[in-house]
Write an enzyme that holds these catalytic residues in place. Structure first.
Site, PDB file in Angstrom:
ATOM      1  N   LYS A   1       0.887  -1.170   0.000  1.00  0.00           N
ATOM      2  CA  LYS A   1       0.000   0.000   0.000  1.00  0.00           C
ATOM      3  C   LYS A   1       0.919   1.213   0.000  1.00  0.00           C
ATOM      4  O   LYS A   1       1.575   1.515   0.992  1.00  0.00           O
ATOM      5  CB  LYS A   1      -0.901   0.010   1.227  1.00  0.00           C
ATOM      6  CG  LYS A   1      -1.865   1.182   1.225  1.00  0.00           C
ATOM      7  CD  LYS A   1      -2.791   1.116   2.428  1.00  0.00           C
ATOM      8  CE  LYS A   1      -3.812   2.214   2.386  1.00  0.00           C
ATOM      9  NZ  LYS A   1      -3.274   3.496   2.835  1.00  0.00           N
ATOM     10  N   LEU A   2       0.966   1.860  -1.129  1.00  0.00           N
ATOM     11  CA  LEU A   2       1.931   2.928  -1.329  1.00  0.00           C
ATOM     12  C   LEU A   2       1.342   4.275  -0.947  1.00  0.00           C
ATOM     13  O   LEU A   2       0.288   4.672  -1.436  1.00  0.00           O
ATOM     14  CB  LEU A   2       2.358   2.931  -2.798  1.00  0.00           C
ATOM     15  CG  LEU A   2       3.547   3.767  -3.191  1.00  0.00           C
ATOM     16  CD1 LEU A   2       4.782   3.368  -2.400  1.00  0.00           C
ATOM     17  CD2 LEU A   2       3.809   3.627  -4.673  1.00  0.00           C
TER      18      LEU A   2
END
Length: 81
Positions: free
Chosen positions: A52-53
């Protein structure tokens, strides 16, 4: 418990990794380089190629830095994330 020895028990020991994917998160990173480094560390730790950037642009509002997010995204995609 001595966390320095390799046989130390971990929360990860209790997660069925065949059923559950651990999703590392780059929250708290304020530039693309830190987000990329965090993703690499998570992958090297055996957590996941998925991530999850997030790249934060403002510590007060926690709004994203979209330009840095795009830079990190492009680099991580090139690297197989």
């Amino acid at each position: 418990m001595n966390l320095n020895r390799p046989s130390a028990e971990s929360l990860l020991d209790y997660i069925d990794r065949s059923r559950i994917t651990i999703l590392p998160n780059t929250a708290g990173c304020y530039n693309a380089q830190d987000a990329i480094r965090t993703a690499h560390l998570a992958r090297e730790a055996g957590l996941s190629k998925l991530v999850k950037l997030e790249v934060l642009g403002d510590p007060q509002t926690l709004l994203p830095d979209t330009e840095a997010l795009l830079i990190a995204t492009r680099e991580l995609v090139r690297e197989g994330f």
